[in-house]
Design a protein around this motif. Structure first.
Motif, PDB file in Angstrom:
ATOM      1  N   GLU A  57       0.814  -1.209   0.000  1.00 55.09           N
ATOM      2  CA  GLU A  57       0.000   0.000   0.000  1.00 55.09           C
ATOM      3  C   GLU A  57       0.849   1.261   0.000  1.00 55.09           C
ATOM      4  OE1 GLU A  57      -1.073  -1.774   4.172  1.00 55.09           O
ATOM      5  OE2 GLU A  57      -0.465  -2.558   2.237  1.00 55.09           O
ATOM      6  N   VAL A  58       2.038   1.195   0.588  1.00 53.34           N
ATOM      7  CA  VAL A  58       2.928   2.361   0.583  1.00 53.34           C
ATOM      8  C   VAL A  58       3.351   2.709  -0.842  1.00 53.34           C
ATOM      9  CG1 VAL A  58       5.182   3.217   1.297  1.00 53.34           C
ATOM     10  CG2 VAL A  58       3.774   1.947   2.924  1.00 53.34           C
ATOM     11  N   VAL A  59       3.737   1.690  -1.610  1.00 56.55           N
ATOM     12  CA  VAL A  59       4.124   1.911  -3.008  1.00 56.55           C
ATOM     13  C   VAL A  59       2.948   2.474  -3.809  1.00 56.55           C
ATOM     14  CG1 VAL A  59       4.816   0.729  -5.130  1.00 56.55           C
ATOM     15  CG2 VAL A  59       5.947   0.162  -2.972  1.00 56.55           C
ATOM     16  N   ALA A  60       1.757   1.935  -3.561  1.00 51.82           N
ATOM     17  CA  ALA A  60       0.565   2.409  -4.267  1.00 51.82           C
ATOM     18  C   ALA A  60       0.255   3.868  -3.917  1.00 51.82           C
ATOM     19  CB  ALA A  60      -0.628   1.519  -3.932  1.00 51.82           C
ATOM     20  N   ILE A  61       0.404   4.224  -2.652  1.00 49.39           N
ATOM     21  CA  ILE A  61       0.139   5.596  -2.217  1.00 49.39           C
ATOM     22  C   ILE A  61       1.096   6.579  -2.898  1.00 49.39           C
ATOM     23  CG2 ILE A  61       0.410   7.166  -0.237  1.00 49.39           C
ATOM     24  CD1 ILE A  61      -0.899   4.977   1.492  1.00 49.39           C
ATOM     25  N   TRP A  62       2.369   6.197  -3.014  1.00 50.75           N
ATOM     26  CA  TRP A  62       3.321   7.079  -3.696  1.00 50.75           C
ATOM     27  C   TRP A  62       2.943   7.268  -5.165  1.00 50.75           C
ATOM     28  CZ3 TRP A  62       7.366  10.171  -2.323  1.00 50.75           C
ATOM     29  CH2 TRP A  62       7.740  10.144  -0.985  1.00 50.75           C
ATOM     30  N   ALA A  63       2.495   6.195  -5.807  1.00 48.72           N
ATOM     31  CA  ALA A  63       2.058   6.318  -7.203  1.00 48.72           C
ATOM     32  C   ALA A  63       0.869   7.259  -7.307  1.00 48.72           C
ATOM     33  CB  ALA A  63       1.696   4.939  -7.751  1.00 48.72           C
ATOM     34  N   LEU A  64      -0.052   7.145  -6.367  1.00 50.12           N
ATOM     35  CA  LEU A  64      -1.236   8.007  -6.354  1.00 50.12           C
ATOM     36  C   LEU A  64      -0.842   9.467  -6.149  1.00 50.12           C
ATOM     37  CD1 LEU A  64      -4.430   7.765  -6.267  1.00 50.12           C
ATOM     38  CD2 LEU A  64      -4.183   7.933  -3.788  1.00 50.12           C
ATOM     39  N   ILE A  65       0.039   9.721  -5.187  1.00 55.25           N
ATOM     40  CA  ILE A  65       0.473  11.082  -4.883  1.00 55.25           C
ATOM     41  C   ILE A  65       1.109  11.747  -6.108  1.00 55.25           C
ATOM     42  CG2 ILE A  65       2.211  12.406  -3.595  1.00 55.25           C
ATOM     43  CD1 ILE A  65       1.697  10.510  -1.225  1.00 55.25           C
ATOM     44  N   VAL A  66       1.942  11.010  -6.812  1.00 52.61           N
ATOM     45  CA  VAL A  66       2.657  11.568  -7.962  1.00 52.61           C
ATOM     46  C   VAL A  66       1.735  11.780  -9.153  1.00 52.61           C
ATOM     47  CG1 VAL A  66       4.443  11.085  -9.681  1.00 52.61           C
ATOM     48  CG2 VAL A  66       4.882  10.607  -7.246  1.00 52.61           C
ATOM     49  N   LEU A  67       0.811  10.843  -9.381  1.00 54.92           N
ATOM     50  CA  LEU A  67       0.029  10.862 -10.622  1.00 54.92           C
ATOM     51  C   LEU A  67      -1.250  11.688 -10.579  1.00 54.92           C
ATOM     52  CD1 LEU A  67       0.389   7.124 -11.731  1.00 54.92           C
ATOM     53  CD2 LEU A  67       1.491   9.138 -12.736  1.00 54.92           C
ATOM     54  N   VAL A  68      -1.881  11.831  -9.401  1.00 51.87           N
ATOM     55  CA  VAL A  68      -3.167  12.547  -9.355  1.00 51.87           C
ATOM     56  C   VAL A  68      -3.094  13.944  -9.967  1.00 51.87           C
ATOM     57  CG1 VAL A  68      -4.793  13.673  -7.770  1.00 51.87           C
ATOM     58  CG2 VAL A  68      -4.293  11.271  -7.504  1.00 51.87           C
ATOM     59  N   PRO A  69      -2.117  14.787  -9.617  1.00 52.66           N
ATOM     60  CA  PRO A  69      -2.110  16.144 -10.184  1.00 52.66           C
ATOM     61  C   PRO A  69      -1.871  16.189 -11.687  1.00 52.66           C
ATOM     62  CG  PRO A  69      -0.691  15.992  -8.242  1.00 52.66           C
ATOM     63  CD  PRO A  69      -1.014  14.595  -8.669  1.00 52.66           C
ATOM     64  N   TRP A  70      -1.191  15.180 -12.218  1.00 54.83           N
ATOM     65  CA  TRP A  70      -0.784  15.219 -13.622  1.00 54.83           C
ATOM     66  C   TRP A  70      -1.675  14.400 -14.542  1.00 54.83           C
ATOM     67  CZ3 TRP A  70       2.555  18.946 -13.559  1.00 54.83           C
ATOM     68  CH2 TRP A  70       3.371  19.125 -12.446  1.00 54.83           C
ATOM     69  N   ALA A  71      -2.190  13.290 -14.042  1.00 57.44           N
ATOM     70  CA  ALA A  71      -2.955  12.382 -14.912  1.00 57.44           C
ATOM     71  C   ALA A  71      -4.418  12.248 -14.525  1.00 57.44           C
ATOM     72  CB  ALA A  71      -2.294  10.998 -14.907  1.00 57.44           C
ATOM     73  N   GLY A  72      -4.810  12.842 -13.405  1.00 57.84           N
ATOM     74  CA  GLY A  72      -6.189  12.726 -12.951  1.00 57.84           C
ATOM     75  C   GLY A  72      -6.377  11.515 -12.050  1.00 57.84           C
ATOM     76  N   ALA A  73      -7.486  11.537 -11.307  1.00 61.04           N
ATOM     77  CA  ALA A  73      -7.729  10.495 -10.314  1.00 61.04           C
ATOM     78  C   ALA A  73      -7.967   9.127 -10.938  1.00 61.04           C
ATOM     79  CB  ALA A  73      -8.921  10.887  -9.442  1.00 61.04           C
ATOM     80  N   GLY A  74      -8.633   9.090 -12.097  1.00 57.36           N
ATOM     81  CA  GLY A  74      -8.941   7.806 -12.735  1.00 57.36           C
ATOM     82  C   GLY A  74      -7.681   7.039 -13.100  1.00 57.36           C
ATOM     83  N   VAL A  75      -6.793   7.705 -13.827  1.00 58.46           N
ATOM     84  CA  VAL A  75      -5.535   7.067 -14.233  1.00 58.46           C
ATOM     85  C   VAL A  75      -4.683   6.754 -13.010  1.00 58.46           C
ATOM     86  CG1 VAL A  75      -3.363   7.405 -15.471  1.00 58.46           C
ATOM     87  CG2 VAL A  75      -5.522   8.147 -16.509  1.00 58.46           C
TER      88      VAL A  75
END
Length: 206
Positions: A57-75
């Motif tokens: 879950e830690v790895v997943a959270i980092w991916a979410l943190i990095v990608l949400v502003p740039w790719a949107g919540a869906g991606v």
């Protein structure tokens, strides 16, 4: 956050202060790698294993943190879920005491929360309120370990060896190799794990 390795060892397993359950006991670990408890205290072994249990879950959270502003919540959510699943089922192979410091670093609660707030706030301030809300919901899904718990229950229902114990086994094996200790065959280790699970199940039914 660094997991505390305080624990209670019972005949049916080890329960740590941070809420992680291992079916294997010190006796089982000493059978996996005879002499390991003389080289590495059980508390230190658990201190290595626990961060890897929560690493998916830690790895997943980092991916979410990095990608949400740039790719949107869906991606971001899709990538995070895919990465979580891939990491979850491969943690046993990835777990290595030499890399525990890195997992501890990226698991630091203060760091993760600050970056998550910054990422989601920035997303919301740009006018992407829906993405920020969805991102927060997915963050909480990972943060509280709900998805990991669900997959743990799935493995238990399917009669598969628990991932927690597979991770602990791998940590013990790699620590044993570091100390030039002899490690028995995989068949023996798997049988020990299944015996430990069976003993735990029988004891709980009484």
């Amino acid at each position: 956050m660094r997991d505390t390795a305080s624990f209670v060892e019972t005949p049916i397993g080890i329960f740590t202060a941070s809420g992680i359950w291992f079916h294997l006991t010190g006796r089982h670990l000493d059978r996996i790698a005879p002499g390991i408890l003389q080289k590495e205290p059980l508390e230190d072994i658990l201190d290595h294993a626990q961060p890897w249990v929560r690493s998916s879950e830690v790895v997943a959270i980092w991916a979410l943190i990095v990608l949400v502003p740039w790719a949107g919540a869906g991606v971001a959510a899709g990538v995070a879920l895919a990465l979580f699943t891939l990491w979850y089922f491969n943690r046993g192979a990835l777990a290595h005491p030499a890399a525990t410091w890195l997992i501890r670093f990226i698991s630091n609660d203060f760091l993760v929360h600050i970056l998550a707030v910054a990422s989601l706030s920035w997303t919301g301030m740009r006018g992407d309120g829906a993405d920020a809300i969805i991102g927060m919901a997915v963050f909480l899904l990972f943060r509280f370990g709900w998805l990991r718990t669900l997959l743990d229950k799935y493995l238990a229902a399917a009669g598969k060896p628990p991932m927690n114990d597979r991770i602990l086994q791998m940590v013990v094996i790699r620590l044993a190799l570091r100390h030039d200790l002899t490690v028995p065959g995989l068949a023996t280790m798997r049988q020990d794990l299944m015996d430990a699970i069976r003993t735990s199940s029988l004891t709980r039914k009484k």
